[in-house]
Write a protein that holds these residues in place. Structure first.
Motif, PDB file in Angstrom:
ATOM      1  N   ARG A 298     -15.695  -1.595 -10.990  1.00 20.93           N
ATOM      2  CA  ARG A 298     -15.322  -1.661 -12.402  1.00 20.93           C
ATOM      3  C   ARG A 298     -14.048  -0.854 -12.585  1.00 20.93           C
ATOM      4  NH1 ARG A 298     -18.754   2.406 -16.169  1.00 20.93           N
ATOM      5  NH2 ARG A 298     -18.634   4.276 -14.892  1.00 20.93           N
TER       6      ARG A 298
ATOM      7  N   ARG B 286     -11.707  -8.401 -14.914  1.00 21.81           N
ATOM      8  CA  ARG B 286     -12.851  -7.610 -14.481  1.00 21.81           C
ATOM      9  C   ARG B 286     -12.887  -6.225 -15.108  1.00 21.81           C
ATOM     10  NH1 ARG B 286     -13.600  -8.230  -8.087  1.00 21.81           N
ATOM     11  NH2 ARG B 286     -15.590  -7.243  -8.629  1.00 21.81           N
TER      12      ARG B 286
ATOM     13  N   GLU C  40     -14.899 -14.988  -5.711  1.00 26.29           N
ATOM     14  CA  GLU C  40     -14.004 -14.044  -6.375  1.00 26.29           C
ATOM     15  C   GLU C  40     -12.958 -13.502  -5.403  1.00 26.29           C
ATOM     16  OE1 GLU C  40     -13.458 -12.629  -9.524  1.00 26.29           O
ATOM     17  OE2 GLU C  40     -14.539 -14.426 -10.144  1.00 26.29           O
TER      18      GLU C  40
END
Length: 467
Positions: free
Chosen positions: A89, A134, A181
């Motif tokens: 993240r 993201r 991804e």
């Protein structure tokens, strides 16, 4: 073969909803790539950049400085996931300091800096993040509790683009069904320009009465809003300026500005654009005394005009980055990532300039080594949320055991040791630090051959752990 590769890549980007300006930028770089362009800048073709004006020497009228900051927006590049530290993240959501028992993330500190500058100067000072797909949701959620942050209906963020990784053997988009991804990569921070163009953020800022923008990475808490630099930049009349700093032993990598011999124009050379034969001289502080902090200043009118003229496709140099499709699997197919650096735009804007700033304007966190120093007592968090160094920062080198943030935090359960009395800290092997540990001088912990512990209250010196 390459025509097919470009066609497939363009279609993949179109299907994914990538902005047309980003697709056109990718296409330009693709043609450079297939032509064999490496993007290398040879030492024989450039001269060092020298004798810059110094931030410390500026004498800017306080009213002029405040007026310039009042017309400045703060843009933070916030697309990084911190994958090199094992994160999935936004790196900016990583806790970096504590205040009143509360953990503060990079974003919390950035917001604190902006709000403090607003209170001190009366500037509206909008904060705008360049997020990735993201990082967007988590970052905006983290900002939601700051109800006073948004300015004049301006957006809090805009999205950077993405592009397909290319097979090194065919230059066609790679396919990786195990994790689709991983078929995509960011285009480097040079994507700032097509992303700004596609989002309309520059025009929105101009329409709201802003003339300048200060751009920096969200993991660099040294790049706080600065009215003095804003005043200098406004008075310079330059369309673009870069903040440069003197090299220290910690600055062995990173971009630099050089002067092109052919036309005397300032240009950027990244580490990836440096020929292996030139690497030693490029790092020599006697030859090239400055490194690029990646803190930039833009005249928004000049930027808007250039983006409009080019459709957001600035003629930046290509950076060819070779990797594997799965960074964690060296046996996975080799790929080429097409990248560019936002600082390379210095060669695009005629009249672009640079300024020397102190090392306090450059406090990036690229590894857990950096994070340990920033969390330690080497720095104090001031009332205006600046990270002020109490002593010179030591050079920290941790073993691979500490590379990921999860393993790093496990080994410092009581927080960072005291590093204020350290010149360096080298840790080999696997050591867990207790509470109240003090590191002194040129400290070193050898590999104990098995997991070991530094006891509570112990000292770490050149001889290892002392009672």
């Amino acid at each position: 073969m390459s025509d097919r590769g470009l066609e497939l890549a363009r279609q993949k980007m179109t299907d994914a909803g990538v902005a047309p300006a980003a697709i056109d930028t990718f296409s330009r770089f693709y043609r450079l790539l297939e032509s064999g362009a490496s993007g290398l800048v040879r030492e024989d073709d450039v001269e060092p950049l020298r004798d810059l004006p110094r931030h410390a020497d500026l004498d800017i009228d306080p009213d002029a400085a405040a007026a310039a900051l009042a017309r400045t927006a703060i843009i933070k590049l916030n697309g990084g996931l911190g994958t090199s530290m094992g994160m999935d993240r936004a790196k900016s959501l990583l806790p970096v300091r504590e205040r009143d028992g509360q953990a503060l993330t990079f974003l919390d500190v950035i917001v604190g800096q902006v709000r403090a500058a607003r209170a001190a100067t009366g500037a509206r000072l909008p904060l705008v993040l360049m997020n990735s797909f993201r990082t967007q949701d988590d970052s905006l959620a983290a900002l939601a509790r700051y109800e006073d942050l948004a300015v004049d209906g301006l957006p809090l963020d805009f999205l950077q683009n993405r592009e397909p990784k290319l097979r090194a053997d065919t230059l066609e988009p790679v396919e990786w069904p195990a994790d689709p991804e991983l078929e995509w990569c960011p285009p480097g921070h040079g994507d700032l320009y097509p992303a700004l163009h596609a989002s309309g953020v520059v025009r929105a800022l101009l329409d709201a009465g802003f003339r300048y923008a200060s751009v920096s990475n969200s993991d660099n808490l040294g790049a706080a809003p600065d009215a003095t630099i804003a005043g200098w930049f406004a008075a310079s009349g330059a369309p673009y300026a870069a903040e440069m700093s003197r090299k220290t032993p910690a600055d062995v990598k990173g971009g630099q500005l050089v002067v092109r011999k052919s036309d005397g124009r300032i240009m950027q050379r990244e580490t990836a654009q440096t020929h292996p034969d030139d690497m030693a001289v490029s790092l020599d502080p006697e030859r090239h005394p400055y490194f690029h902090t990646n803190n930039l200043w833009f005249d928004l009118e000049a930027l808007a005009a250039e983006l409009e003229r080019t459709g957001g496709v600035l003629e930046l140099p290509l950076i060819r980055n070779e990797k594997t499709v799965d960074p964690a699997d060296p046996a996975s197919p080799k790929v080429v990532q097409i990248e560019s650096a936002m600082g390379a735009a210095v060669a695009v804007f005629e009249g672009a300039t640079a300024i020397e700033v102190g090392r306090e304007r450059f406090l990036p966190v690229k590894t857990t080594n950096d994070l340990l120093v920033l969390r330690s007592d080497v720095y104090e968090l001031t009332d205006d949320f600046r990270l002020a160094a109490r002593v010179p920062a030591p050079l920290v080198t941790l073993s691979g055991t500490y590379k990921t943030i999860g393993r790093f935090d496990e080994r410092f359960p009581a927080g960072a040791p005291s590093l204020a009395g350290a010149r360096s800290l080298t840790v080999e092997g696997d050591w867990t630090f207790g509470a109240g540990v003090v590191v002194e001088g040129e400290a070193a912990l050898p590999d104990a051959g098995a997991p070991a512990t530094v006891p509570d209250g112990a000292r770490v010196t050149a001889d290892g752990v002392a009672a």
